[in-house]
Design a protein around this motif. Structure first.
Motif, PDB file in Angstrom:
ATOM      1  N   GLN A 104       0.704  -1.176  -0.039  1.00 58.16           N
ATOM      2  CA  GLN A 104      -0.119  -0.091  -0.025  1.00 58.16           C
ATOM      3  C   GLN A 104       0.748   1.173   0.062  1.00 58.16           C
ATOM      4  N   LEU A 105       1.978   1.204   0.782  1.00 61.54           N
ATOM      5  CA  LEU A 105       2.866   2.279   0.773  1.00 61.54           C
ATOM      6  C   LEU A 105       3.592   2.746  -0.606  1.00 61.54           C
ATOM      7  N   ARG A 106       3.893   1.475  -1.240  1.00 61.20           N
ATOM      8  CA  ARG A 106       4.413   1.750  -2.586  1.00 61.20           C
ATOM      9  C   ARG A 106       3.492   2.319  -3.596  1.00 61.20           C
ATOM     10  N   ARG A 107       2.370   1.842  -3.414  1.00 61.76           N
ATOM     11  CA  ARG A 107       1.107   2.499  -4.392  1.00 61.76           C
ATOM     12  C   ARG A 107       1.000   3.920  -4.250  1.00 61.76           C
ATOM     13  N   GLU A 110       3.950   6.059  -5.324  1.00 59.05           N
ATOM     14  CA  GLU A 110       3.878   6.004  -6.806  1.00 59.05           C
ATOM     15  C   GLU A 110       2.959   7.196  -7.362  1.00 59.05           C
ATOM     16  N   ILE A 111       1.679   7.135  -6.665  1.00 58.49           N
ATOM     17  CA  ILE A 111       0.715   8.254  -7.037  1.00 58.49           C
ATOM     18  C   ILE A 111       1.254   9.645  -6.586  1.00 58.49           C
ATOM     19  N   ILE A 112       1.765   9.775  -5.449  1.00 59.09           N
ATOM     20  CA  ILE A 112       2.143  11.009  -5.247  1.00 59.09           C
ATOM     21  C   ILE A 112       3.439  11.699  -5.925  1.00 59.09           C
ATOM     22  N   ALA A 113       4.187  10.743  -6.250  1.00 59.34           N
ATOM     23  CA  ALA A 113       5.143  11.098  -7.221  1.00 59.34           C
ATOM     24  C   ALA A 113       4.738  11.564  -8.552  1.00 59.34           C
ATOM     25  N   GLY A 195      -9.457   3.263   3.368  1.00 62.13           N
ATOM     26  CA  GLY A 195      -8.118   3.423   2.858  1.00 62.13           C
ATOM     27  C   GLY A 195      -7.921   2.545   1.661  1.00 62.13           C
ATOM     28  N   GLY A 196      -8.416   1.382   1.526  1.00 63.87           N
ATOM     29  CA  GLY A 196      -8.115   0.208   0.588  1.00 63.87           C
ATOM     30  C   GLY A 196      -9.063   0.228  -0.436  1.00 63.87           C
ATOM     31  N   PHE A 197     -10.180   0.699  -0.536  1.00 63.37           N
ATOM     32  CA  PHE A 197     -11.134   0.689  -1.714  1.00 63.37           C
ATOM     33  C   PHE A 197     -11.942   2.023  -1.513  1.00 63.37           C
TER      34      PHE A 197
END
Length: 307
Positions: A104-107, A110-113, A195-197
């Motif tokens: 979840q942290l990785r996703r 990526e969206i923030i970046a 937070g997940g959906f």
């Protein structure tokens, strides 16, 4: 159903006291209850706030303290059966998220970046959640609603003013639910914690209120004379500082508007109690105890500010 856009909220009176409860997973919710119970045990009741703002886990706490005493809520955390620590590959099915916290942290990283600003980030987060929703069977909505309902002592909006944050997954626009929104309290809290959906309310889908601006959203207390912020995440943010989403920026805005602001952040003992996964239900008793002790210790210094 009529969720209130953040920009059109009525301004509170400068005499009002606002209590801001930030997000932080299962451990964060337990810590919030512990701090509030510890303050009360030492003679300082902050549940009499004129306005309570809850985000994600803080929205659950806001609803809980509106209809049950903090001492009772604290005791229930300590007496609840402690589940085994969640394994790294376990599913958090009640939130529709499968995988590890690192996934979840990785996703999110990526969206923030890929985002230009906080508004763009919200739109991207919403689109990602809707895409995930399109591939699911929809059963997570009912499961998550039942989970949230089981955590609330009462399921009716209280007479006191509560604002619960969320984000419209379709547009990325921030919304604030309250007793006049035409949304059940359970659904408002479930949306704020999604937070997940993308959680379904009527014909709309919503994602976690922490995506609005921060895990605290203390700026919604603008106009209040005194603002007390409880932040389980310690005011930290993954967003670029130039976006102005960090808690420090919100505090500066509040003070510039004439509000007196005080914050409670987790101390070393509380951080140790949280462990490495704040979503782990097994952390709740230790987090609550640490918060209780922290609240008791801080009550004398906060008394003059709050009263």
């Amino acid at each position: 159903m009529n969720a209130t856009p953040s920009s059109s909220l009525p301004e509170p009176s400068s005499r009002d006291r606002a209590l801001v409860l930030g997000g932080g997973g299962s451990a964060g919710n337990a810590w919030l209850i512990g701090v509030i119970a510890g303050l009360a045990d030492a003679g300082l009741d902050v549940t009499d706030a004129d306005l309570t703002i809850g985000t994600s886990a803080g929205s659950t706490a806001a609803a809980q303290i509106s209809c049950a005493g903090p001492g009772q809520l604290y005791a229930e955390i300590l007496s609840a059966p402690v589940p085994p620590a969640r394994t790294p590959v376990a599913a958090n099915g009640s939130r529709g998220f499968v995988g590890t916290p690192d996934d979840q942290l990785r996703r999110m990283t990526e969206i923030i970046a890929a985002s230009a600003d906080v508004e763009d980030m919200r739109r991207r987060q919403g689109a990602a959640a809707l895409a995930k929703d399109a591939t699911s069977d929809g059963s997570e909505h009912a499961r998550w609603r039942a989970t949230v309902a089981s955590r609330l002592p009462e399921q009716q909006w209280p007479s006191r003013a509560i604002r619960i944050t969320a984000v419209d997954a379709h547009t990325g626009e921030p919304v604030v639910f309250d007793g006049s929104s035409g949304v059940d309290l359970v659904d408002a809290v479930a949306a704020s914690c999604a937070g997940g959906f993308a959680y379904r309310v009527g014909d709309r889908r919503y994602i976690d209120g922490g995506y609005r601006r921060s895990s605290e959203n203390a700026d919604l207390a603008a106009g209040s004379g005194r603002v007390l912020v409880l932040s389980p995440l310690g005011g930290r943010t993954m967003l670029p500082l130039e976006w102005g989403a960090q808690l420090e920026a919100q505090i500066e805005e509040l003070r510039a508007g004439g509000s007196a602001v005080s914050c409670i952040l987790p101390d070393d003992a509380s951080l140790a109690a949280f462990g490495g996964n704040m979503m782990d239900l097994a952390t709740r008793p230790a987090a609550a105890r640490a918060g209780f002790e922290q609240g008791r210790a801080l009550a004398p210094a906060l008394a003059a500010f709050w009263r």
